[in-house]
Design a protein around this motif. Structure first.
Motif, PDB file in Angstrom:
ATOM      1  N   PRO A  51      -5.603  -0.661   0.010  1.00 18.09           N
ATOM      2  CA  PRO A  51      -5.693  -1.348   1.306  1.00 18.09           C
ATOM      3  C   PRO A  51      -6.663  -2.521   1.276  1.00 18.09           C
ATOM      4  O   PRO A  51      -7.662  -2.514   0.547  1.00 18.09           O
ATOM      5  CB  PRO A  51      -6.191  -0.238   2.247  1.00 18.09           C
ATOM      6  CG  PRO A  51      -5.742   1.029   1.604  1.00 18.09           C
ATOM      7  CD  PRO A  51      -5.854   0.791   0.125  1.00 18.09           C
ATOM      8  N   GLU A  82      -7.949  -3.745   4.268  1.00 17.20           N
ATOM      9  CA  GLU A  82      -8.752  -3.699   5.473  1.00 17.20           C
ATOM     10  C   GLU A  82     -10.228  -3.440   5.162  1.00 17.20           C
ATOM     11  O   GLU A  82     -10.520  -2.744   4.176  1.00 17.20           O
ATOM     12  CB  GLU A  82      -8.216  -2.605   6.405  1.00 17.20           C
ATOM     13  CG  GLU A  82      -6.899  -2.952   7.073  1.00 17.20           C
ATOM     14  CD  GLU A  82      -5.710  -2.808   6.112  1.00 17.20           C
ATOM     15  OE1 GLU A  82      -4.622  -3.260   6.475  1.00 17.20           O
ATOM     16  OE2 GLU A  82      -5.864  -2.236   5.013  1.00 17.20           O
ATOM     17  N   VAL A 122       0.846  -1.183   0.000  1.00 16.21           N
ATOM     18  CA  VAL A 122       0.000   0.000   0.000  1.00 16.21           C
ATOM     19  C   VAL A 122       0.886   1.240   0.000  1.00 16.21           C
ATOM     20  O   VAL A 122       2.100   1.159   0.202  1.00 16.21           O
ATOM     21  CB  VAL A 122      -0.952   0.005   1.212  1.00 16.21           C
ATOM     22  CG1 VAL A 122      -1.957  -1.120   1.111  1.00 16.21           C
ATOM     23  CG2 VAL A 122      -0.164  -0.101   2.519  1.00 16.21           C
TER      24      VAL A 122
END
Length: 426
Positions: free
Chosen positions: A107, A109, A33
């Motif tokens: 990302p 997440e 990232v």
């Protein structure tokens, strides 16, 4: 028809498939990232060195690059950050071929939504999973191993040829642009974006924007004493959807004439407030809007400003006007010239392997092709593996499609070399 040399190249590609998948997996393990690309860069350098290919670091903080007219503004430092390239035969005669791929990823997440850790690659039912497996580390592995397959088949690569593995494709496009700024250009570029084995024919303009609203903080014992910035933020969302509709109603290139909705809005991030029991004093929205090829980023920025200012005027609620700023992507759209030697050659390679000509694909996103087109006046296209859920949970790439891209790229290198020889003899 495939001649004996080409049959040998294909055999070498098949023999290198395990190595290609292994390289993809190693790159996925480097969770690259923004600002954390070092692991993937190190993996790339080591692999190029193992193959005996030259390695050059191309910095993003090179002299004069900050003033480049097409450089997108970034809020993170460029100091010490770089791309990794392999520049073969830079002084040789003949047309210069570039393969370009991006190492950075978005990302993953929240990771608890994934079946397994997004940076620990795994295989299931012919698919390789992990963040970046499709977008676009499998394509990078294929383009690099295509060079090795050609060399193992005994074919000399004697024309100027550059492998570029870059960063910041997912946020600015400044990685590819840094290569061009420092002279790593070419005559034709191939990018293995995961849109499948089809010719990429055009892409839209993309703009990132940020809006900040200020309210008045207050204790919740009397919320009326304050102004809730989060609630105020929601009043602007319909106006942004109207802007999206307006973008899709504008004149567009013929290539996009039949597309029902090519220019998309994303409200991608919201940050607001600082305490559950306080009326929030600020709210920040970050978004992305697509716009038609032919529109400048400056016009798109003004349309965003005008939309938000008009909405504020209509609300008439005495709150301060929103603060609007722009960072990251401000990328022009463009239509690919499909009638060029490089694209005709790619189509011939595809047909030689598949038995039918490739289809064409128009995109509703942007790629690093923009840097080559706008800044370098270099034609090219995207042609890559088949991926699912890119930017999503359980991103994956079809392993057999990696094999196809590896083989097509190797055949393309061989036929490009023959084309270069013919041009020299003429």
């Amino acid at each position: 028809m495939l001649d004996a040399t080409e049959q040998r190249i294909i055999a070498c590609c098949n023999a290198l498939m395990d190595d290609t998948v292994a390289l993809t997996s190693d790159l996925v393990r480097g969770y690259s990232v923004i600002g954390q690309e070092q692991g993937a860069l190190d993996t790339m350098e080591r692999h190029l060195e193992r193959l005996g290919l030259p390695v050059t670091r191309v910095p993003l903080d090179a002299a004069g690059f900050a003033e480049h007219p097409h450089r997108a503004p970034a809020e993170w430092p460029s100091t010490g950050r770089y791309n990794v390239i392999s520049d073969l035969n830079p002084s040789a005669p003949g047309p210069h071929l570039v393969f370009n791929g991006h190492l950075d990823v978005v990302p993953a997440e929240p990771t608890d939504m994934w079946t397994r850790s997004p940076w620990e690659p795994w295989q299931k039912d012919g698919w390789l999973y992990g963040r970046g497996a499709g977008d676009m580390k499998a394509g990078i592995a294929a383009m690099v191993m295509a060079v090795e397959a050609v060399r193992q088949a005994g074919v000399e690569i004697n024309f100027p040829f550059t492998l570029q593995t870059v960063i910041e494709e997912e946020c600015t496009g400044n990685g590819a642009l840094a290569c061009l700024h420092q002279g790593y250009s070419g005559d034709f570029v191939l990018i293995p974006e995961p849109f499948g084995a089809q010719i990429y024919a055009g892409q839209v303009g993309v703009l990132w924007f940020r809006m900040r609203l200020d309210g008045v903080p207050a204790h919740v014992l009397d919320p009326s004493a304050g102004r809730n910035a989060i609630e105020a933020l929601q009043d602007y969302l319909p106006a942004l959807k109207v802007l999206e509709a307006e973008m899709n109603s504008l004149a567009r290139p013929e290539l996009y004439a039949d597309h029902p909705h090519p220019f998309n809005l994303s409200i991608g991030r919201v940050d607001a407030g600082n305490w559950a029991s306080s009326v929030p004093a600020h709210a920040i929205l970050e978004g992305r809007v697509g716009f038609p090829p032919g529109m400048s980023p400056e016009e798109a920025m003004q349309r965003v400003r005008d939309t938000l200012q008009a909405c504020h005027a209509e609300l008439d609620d005495a709150t301060p006007a929103p603060q609007v700023s722009f960072h990251g992507f401000r990328s022009e759209g463009h239509v690919v010239d499909l009638d060029t030697p490089g694209i005709r050659l790619l189509s011939e390679c595809h047909e030689a392997l598949i038995g039918a000509p490739p289809g064409h694909y128009i995109s509703t996103c942007t790629t690093d092709l923009r840097a080559f087109h706008v800044s370098g006046n270099i034609n090219g296209t995207c042609y890559g593996p088949v991926a699912q859920r890119i930017h999503g949970v359980d991103e994956c790439v079809e392993i057999d499609s990696i094999r196809h891209v590896l083989t097509t790229y190797a055949l393309f290198i061989h036929r490009w070399a023959k084309m270069a020889e013919q041009q020299e003899s003429n």
